[in-house]
Design an enzyme around this catalytic site. Structure first.
Site, PDB file in Angstrom:
ATOM      1  N   TRP A   1      57.532  87.114  75.239  1.00 47.14           N
ATOM      2  CA  TRP A   1      57.246  87.571  73.883  1.00 47.14           C
ATOM      3  C   TRP A   1      56.307  86.610  73.163  1.00 47.14           C
ATOM      4  CZ3 TRP A   1      58.340  85.003  69.293  1.00 47.14           C
ATOM      5  CH2 TRP A   1      58.113  85.734  68.114  1.00 47.14           C
ATOM      6  N   HIS A   2      56.389  85.329  73.471  1.00 38.55           N
ATOM      7  CA  HIS A   2      55.559  84.344  72.780  1.00 38.55           C
ATOM      8  C   HIS A   2      54.093  84.415  73.183  1.00 38.55           C
ATOM      9  CE1 HIS A   2      59.516  82.585  71.869  1.00 38.55           C
ATOM     10  NE2 HIS A   2      58.914  82.014  70.850  1.00 38.55           N
ATOM     11  N   GLY A   3      53.800  85.044  74.295  1.00 35.40           N
ATOM     12  CA  GLY A   3      52.412  85.192  74.687  1.00 35.40           C
ATOM     13  C   GLY A   3      52.263  85.487  76.171  1.00 35.40           C
TER      14      GLY A   3
ATOM     15  N   PHE B   1      52.130  83.912  67.417  1.00 30.06           N
ATOM     16  CA  PHE B   1      53.041  84.724  68.217  1.00 30.06           C
ATOM     17  C   PHE B   1      53.369  86.038  67.522  1.00 30.06           C
ATOM     18  CE2 PHE B   1      54.390  80.217  69.170  1.00 30.06           C
ATOM     19  CZ  PHE B   1      53.522  80.104  70.224  1.00 30.06           C
TER      20      PHE B   1
END
Length: 400
Positions: free
Chosen positions: A231-233, A400
């Site tokens: 999810w963060h990248g 993010f």
């Protein structure tokens, strides 16, 4: 219908955040990760019949795009924020809410401008040229980044909560002194609470949660943290960071019976200061180790960074003045001292007494409160990292 709506809700996030072509050629909407998760949580809660569908389109739009939290959270739930928007008595101005909100926002600005942005200069210097430094400097920079990312993100959350409170809305608390945690599980109950509970409720529990065998439970836990990292990248460093935290928890679960047995056999007291301090230190170091992968551009760089920490200690670097050649001179380092002491005291008070800084100040006499707030404002105004000669740091979680 739920699957269709979830795919529809995820489509913009997948397009803008994970499609290399789109990222290279288009501008991603601000806060897309956070308002997407907020919308998906609403869909799933309606599907599970935890809440009733909202029939007012404007009220729903206001919930999803609530401006104090849209960029970097906290991620709000419909049964809380949307319910406040539907109150029959409406939202009324409150002097108490205004005072509390301003105190939180001021403290958030203090730890962002004085601590986080100042530490960012040091960590950018070391992480950007890590091959030029010995192990002790690299270890010191990793600890500084551990503090920086916490101050950076908790500052935004505090300001978002403060602004919301000034408007008469109470949003979810996002941090509860996570670096005082005595286990990785407790750390995640205190770190980025709105996101960690989102993954718990909508990913982990949906896969079966604890309602299955031990092996399947650990697999659910590991997958949840992998998804959290992704999810963060779209970078393997984030996936590795998430997976590492999943491994931490699995190891903790598997070894718990053996650890308890040995503690009992050796007659170790678990309620004494030394034992609890040791657990907190171990958790802090494990979290700091994982942040190295989060910070580096590639996994290879992260492993080289860690390798240099242990193979080239050069323990005298910090004692020969090299600490003042890392982007911050002696004056800048001295400014960090009192600010960090205040930050540590506020976090310890939050951990021990479970009260925020606004609650603490409102319990004090008026002269002390005025002196404290004035001092914090002046310290931020005079020593904050901003101005024409300073390259302002974005909030880390804006990415993010």
């Amino acid at each position: 219908m739920l699957l269709f709506v979830l795919l529809l809700g995820l489509a913009p996030l997948l397009l803008f955040k994970y499609s290399h072509f789109a990222v290279s050629n288009l501008i991603a909407p601000v806060g897309i990760s956070f308002f997407t998760f907020q919308a998906l949580g609403y869909f799933i809660d309606v599907y599970r019949k935890k809440i009733s569908p909202e029939k007012n389109l404007f009220r729903y739009a206001a919930f999803v795009s609530f401006f104090p939290t849209i960029v970097s959270g906290p991620i709000n739930r419909a049964d809380s924020l949307l319910a406040q928007m539907k109150r029959e008595e409406g939202i009324r101005f409150s002097e108490d809410n205004l005072k509390r909100g301003l105190m939180k926002a001021l403290y958030g600005a203090f730890i962002k401008l004085v601590i986080a942005d100042r530490l960012a200069v040091l960590t950018d210097t070391v992480f950007g040229s890590y091959r030029a430094y010995g192990g002790l400097i690299l270890f010191f920079a990793a600890i500084c980044y551990t503090i920086q990312i916490y101050c950076d993100f908790s500052s935004y959350s505090l300001m978002a909560v403060g602004v919301s409170e000034m408007l008469g809305y109470h949003v979810v608390e996002n941090f509860k002194a996570p670096y005082f945690a005595e286990s990785i599980q407790e750390f995640w109950r205190r770190w980025h609470i709105s996101l960690s509970t989102w993954f718990r409720d909508y990913v982990y529990i949906s896969m079966g949660g604890n309602r299955c065998s031990g092996v399947r439970r650990n697999l659910n836990l590991f997958v949840t943290f992998l998804v959290s990292g992704l999810w963060h990248g779209a970078n393997w460093t984030f996936v590795f960071w998430g997976g590492l935290h999943g491994i931490y928890q699995i190891v903790g679960n598997v070894t718990k019976p053996f650890r308890c047995a040995w503690i009992k056999r050796l007659g170790i007291r678990e309620d004494c200061f030394s034992f609890r301090f040791g657990k907190r230190l171990l958790v802090f170091l494990c979290v700091a180790f994982a942040w190295i992968f989060f910070r580096m551009d590639t996994i290879t760089d992260a492993f080289i960074y860690i390798g240099r920490m242990f193979t080239r200690p050069e323990i005298w670097d910090l004692f020969q003045g090299e600490i003042y050649l890392l982007g911050l001179n002696k004056l800048q380092m001295d400014i960090l001292g009192p600010a960090f002491f205040l930050f540590l005291a506020v976090d310890y008070m939050k951990y021990k007494k479970e009260i925020d800084i606004d609650e603490f100040l409102l319990r004090q006499n008026f002269p002390f409160r005025c002196l404290f707030i004035t001092g914090m404002f002046l310290y931020t105004f005079v020593f904050g990292m901003y101005g024409p000669e300073f390259n302002a740091q974005d909030f880390i979680y804006f990415h993010f």
